[in-house]
Design an enzyme around this catalytic site. Structure first.
Site, PDB file in Angstrom:
ATOM      1  N   HIS A  77      44.476  47.937  56.454  1.00 13.25           N
ATOM      2  CA  HIS A  77      43.026  48.130  56.527  1.00 13.25           C
ATOM      3  C   HIS A  77      42.374  46.802  56.878  1.00 13.25           C
ATOM      4  O   HIS A  77      42.469  45.846  56.123  1.00 13.25           O
ATOM      5  CB  HIS A  77      42.468  48.655  55.192  1.00 13.25           C
ATOM      6  CG  HIS A  77      42.756  50.108  54.981  1.00 13.25           C
ATOM      7  ND1 HIS A  77      41.809  50.990  54.532  1.00 13.25           N
ATOM      8  CD2 HIS A  77      43.872  50.836  55.188  1.00 13.25           C
ATOM      9  CE1 HIS A  77      42.340  52.211  54.475  1.00 13.25           C
ATOM     10  NE2 HIS A  77      43.601  52.135  54.856  1.00 13.25           N
ATOM     11  N   TYR A 206      33.155  52.077  49.254  1.00 14.56           N
ATOM     12  CA  TYR A 206      32.653  51.737  47.918  1.00 14.56           C
ATOM     13  C   TYR A 206      31.159  52.026  47.953  1.00 14.56           C
ATOM     14  O   TYR A 206      30.409  51.334  48.654  1.00 14.56           O
ATOM     15  CB  TYR A 206      32.876  50.254  47.611  1.00 14.56           C
ATOM     16  CG  TYR A 206      34.318  49.853  47.356  1.00 14.56           C
ATOM     17  CD1 TYR A 206      34.803  49.742  46.056  1.00 14.56           C
ATOM     18  CD2 TYR A 206      35.184  49.563  48.396  1.00 14.56           C
ATOM     19  CE1 TYR A 206      36.116  49.362  45.796  1.00 14.56           C
ATOM     20  CE2 TYR A 206      36.509  49.178  48.145  1.00 14.56           C
ATOM     21  CZ  TYR A 206      36.964  49.087  46.845  1.00 14.56           C
ATOM     22  OH  TYR A 206      38.261  48.710  46.601  1.00 14.56           O
ATOM     23  N   PRO A 298      38.894  48.114  37.521  1.00 18.98           N
ATOM     24  CA  PRO A 298      39.577  48.465  38.773  1.00 18.98           C
ATOM     25  C   PRO A 298      38.806  48.150  40.057  1.00 18.98           C
ATOM     26  O   PRO A 298      39.408  48.109  41.125  1.00 18.98           O
ATOM     27  CB  PRO A 298      39.809  49.972  38.638  1.00 18.98           C
ATOM     28  CG  PRO A 298      38.786  50.441  37.669  1.00 18.98           C
ATOM     29  CD  PRO A 298      38.528  49.305  36.738  1.00 18.98           C
ATOM     30  N   LYS A 302      42.384  44.450  41.856  1.00 18.37           N
ATOM     31  CA  LYS A 302      43.082  43.171  41.687  1.00 18.37           C
ATOM     32  C   LYS A 302      44.301  43.252  40.760  1.00 18.37           C
ATOM     33  O   LYS A 302      45.116  42.321  40.735  1.00 18.37           O
ATOM     34  CB  LYS A 302      42.111  42.119  41.114  1.00 18.37           C
ATOM     35  CG  LYS A 302      41.109  41.616  42.134  1.00 18.37           C
ATOM     36  CD  LYS A 302      41.750  40.612  43.066  1.00 18.37           C
ATOM     37  CE  LYS A 302      40.874  40.238  44.237  1.00 18.37           C
ATOM     38  NZ  LYS A 302      41.422  40.585  45.542  1.00 18.37           N
ATOM     39  N   TYR A 412      38.201  39.820  48.231  1.00 17.99           N
ATOM     40  CA  TYR A 412      38.887  41.117  48.243  1.00 17.99           C
ATOM     41  C   TYR A 412      40.300  40.979  48.816  1.00 17.99           C
ATOM     42  O   TYR A 412      41.234  41.617  48.331  1.00 17.99           O
ATOM     43  CB  TYR A 412      38.069  42.108  49.073  1.00 17.99           C
ATOM     44  CG  TYR A 412      38.503  43.552  48.937  1.00 17.99           C
ATOM     45  CD1 TYR A 412      37.973  44.365  47.940  1.00 17.99           C
ATOM     46  CD2 TYR A 412      39.430  44.113  49.813  1.00 17.99           C
ATOM     47  CE1 TYR A 412      38.363  45.698  47.817  1.00 17.99           C
ATOM     48  CE2 TYR A 412      39.823  45.441  49.698  1.00 17.99           C
ATOM     49  CZ  TYR A 412      39.285  46.224  48.695  1.00 17.99           C
ATOM     50  OH  TYR A 412      39.668  47.538  48.576  1.00 17.99           O
TER      51      TYR A 412
HETATM   52  C1  DHB Z   1      42.088  52.263  44.720  1.00 14.52           C
HETATM   53  C2  DHB Z   1      41.729  51.848  43.460  1.00 14.52           C
HETATM   54  C3  DHB Z   1      40.851  50.801  43.306  1.00 14.52           C
HETATM   55  O1  DHB Z   1      40.498  50.377  42.090  1.00 14.52           O
HETATM   56  C4  DHB Z   1      40.304  50.177  44.418  1.00 14.52           C
HETATM   57  O2  DHB Z   1      39.421  49.169  44.235  1.00 14.52           O
HETATM   58  C5  DHB Z   1      40.668  50.597  45.676  1.00 14.52           C
HETATM   59  C6  DHB Z   1      41.561  51.641  45.837  1.00 14.52           C
HETATM   60  C7  DHB Z   1      43.045  53.405  44.887  1.00 14.52           C
HETATM   61  O3  DHB Z   1      43.450  53.989  43.889  1.00 14.52           O
HETATM   62  O4  DHB Z   1      43.391  53.718  46.024  1.00 14.52           O
END
Ligand code: DHB
Length: 421
Positions: A77, A206, A298, A302, A412
């Site tokens: 990505h 997001y 999440p 990270k 990121y």
């Molecule tokens: C996923 C989980 C995340 O916390 C994130 O920031 C991006 C992707 C996932 O489960 O694909």
């Protein structure tokens, strides 16, 4: 001698990605390791976790030559989409910082590592009970456990790695007088679903709105992973399929912005949020790696990447520590990093403390990013109008400036040039 006793250089508590990656990289350096894990392989493999890997994490999988499918089955990505009140902004990682991330679920990383470790004849005890560690302040630490067949087991080692996850037993072996626990909590959680739907968009979204946060991630052509902000006490069964998709569509800003792909929901879970750091990550003959030493919310994905950066920093320090014990004999490991040198103090655990400092330096950067991105993108239940407008201003400052975008992209994708080893 007890038949169940193994003698190895390093005993590892925890057979998740941090423990298995450590075991495999140590083996590459000629260092023996044995792993004890409370859960079954199936339970770990089927627990949904995040899916985004930073480039150095991918490199570790590729360099370890464990037949990881990350490059063939993972997806690169080159950017991601941030959305506020239905207005989308693309953050172009490649253009901004020259790096990408890979979508390759943590379950697959675990599968690759577990398959490799077992194929190479690595010792691992799944479904171990009564796991305990003794003798951390002696020269002969020991892991004791009851194996899946109910037989007592014992692993005698020079060093113990605690990679036993966010509810770590090992971390509590660092005495209270020398351990500081840093915590913060959040007034929300994520409702995570897996559904039988194709990807909604080519990249992750997001999204933030008046009704909170949602993330549209991916798994493959037929399965999609999504999350939305919820109250930590939410009962997953209290939301119908239709209500879930209607809500996520609302966060995205309506079908004129992006049309959410819907499908049968095959899993629903509520994921609590917390930030935690244990300092130091070592005591005596114990070192912590991965979630055992630090947990992040999440947002920003990270967790696994931090676990791998721990392992990257830790393995050379373990080599150094073991060389210190043997005076450099008996190990096949290469000395590609700075040794303690002539005249160095005889404190053999100094390399382990250096690991702790190196890891924590990165951990706090990741704590900051995860906390910041979480607060930027979520709506707190008690957020007032001032706070909401301020947050929109912050969002516009990030998405409306190449420097703001670059800050997001650099964090990121994992901080270029940050060697940490
Ligand atoms: C996923 C989980 C995340 O916390 C994130 O920031 C991006 C992707 C996932 O489960 O694909």
């Amino acid at each position: 001698m007890d038949q169940q006793t193994s003698r190895v250089d390093v005993g590892i508590v925890g057979g998740g990605p941090a423990g298995l990656m450590t075991a495999l990289l140590l083996k590459r350096r000629g260092i023996s390791a044995a792993v004890v894990e409370r859960r079954s392989q199936e339970a770990i493999r089927t627990t949904q976790r995040a899916g985004i890997l930073e480039a150095p994490t991918v490199d570790m999988l590729v360099d370890a030559e464990i037949g990881s499918r990350v490059l063939t089955e993972g997806h690169e990505h080159e950017g991601t989409v941030l959305s506020f009140d239905g207005v989308q902004h693309r953050i172009d990682f490649q253009e901004l910082v020259g790096r990408s991330v890979w979508l390759y679920p943590q379950n697959e990383v675990f599968r690759d590592l577990a398959t490799a470790w077992q194929a190479e004849g690595g010792e691992i005890h799944w479904e171990a009970d009564d796991v305990a560690v003794e003798g951390l302040e002696s020269e002969a630490p020991v892991i004791t456990f009851t194996d899946a067949a109910g037989e007592p087991g014992r692993i005698e080692a020079q060093l113990i790695v605690g990679a036993d996850g966010s509810r770590s037993m090992c971390r509590r072996l660092i005495p209270d007088e020398v351990r500081t626990d840093y915590f913060t909590s959040y007034p929300f959680a994520w409702f995570g679903i897996l559904c039988e739907a194709p990807p909604t968009a080519p990249e992750l979204i997001y999204a933030n709105s008046e009704v909170g946060f949602a993330l549209i991630s991916q798994r493959n052509e037929d399965i999609t992973r999504m999350y939305f902000q919820c109250d930590p006490d939410t009962d997953p069964e209290s939301w119908s399929e239709e209500a879930i998709f209607d809500h996520i569509q609302q966060v995205l800003g309506g079908e004129e912005v992006v049309q959410l792909k819907r499908g049968r929901i095959i899993e629903k879970t509520v994921l609590p949020f917390r930030s935690y750091v244990c300092d130091p990550l070592t005591h005596g003959r114990l070192v912590l790696a991965g979630d055992a030493g630090h947990t992040v919310p999440p947002t920003g994905a990270k967790g696994l990447n931090l676990a791998f950066s721990d392992v990257r920093a830790l393995v050379p320090r373990i080599v150094e520590f073991l060389e210190g014990l043997t005076g450099g004999e008996g190990l096949t490991a290469g000395a590609d990093d700075v040794g303690s040198g002539p005249g160095a103090p005889a404190d053999l655990t100094a390399p382990l403390r250096r690991y702790s400092a190196t890891s924590l330096d990165r951990v706090w950067k990741a704590q900051n990013f995860s906390w910041w991105a979480t607060n930027l993108l979520h709506r707190a239940p008690d957020e007032d109008e001032f706070a909401h407008h301020r947050r929109r201003g912050e969002f516009r400052a990030i998405t409306g400036s190449v420097h703001g975008q670059a800050y997001f992209a650099d964090s990121y994708t994992g901080w270029a040039g940050d060697r940490h080893d």
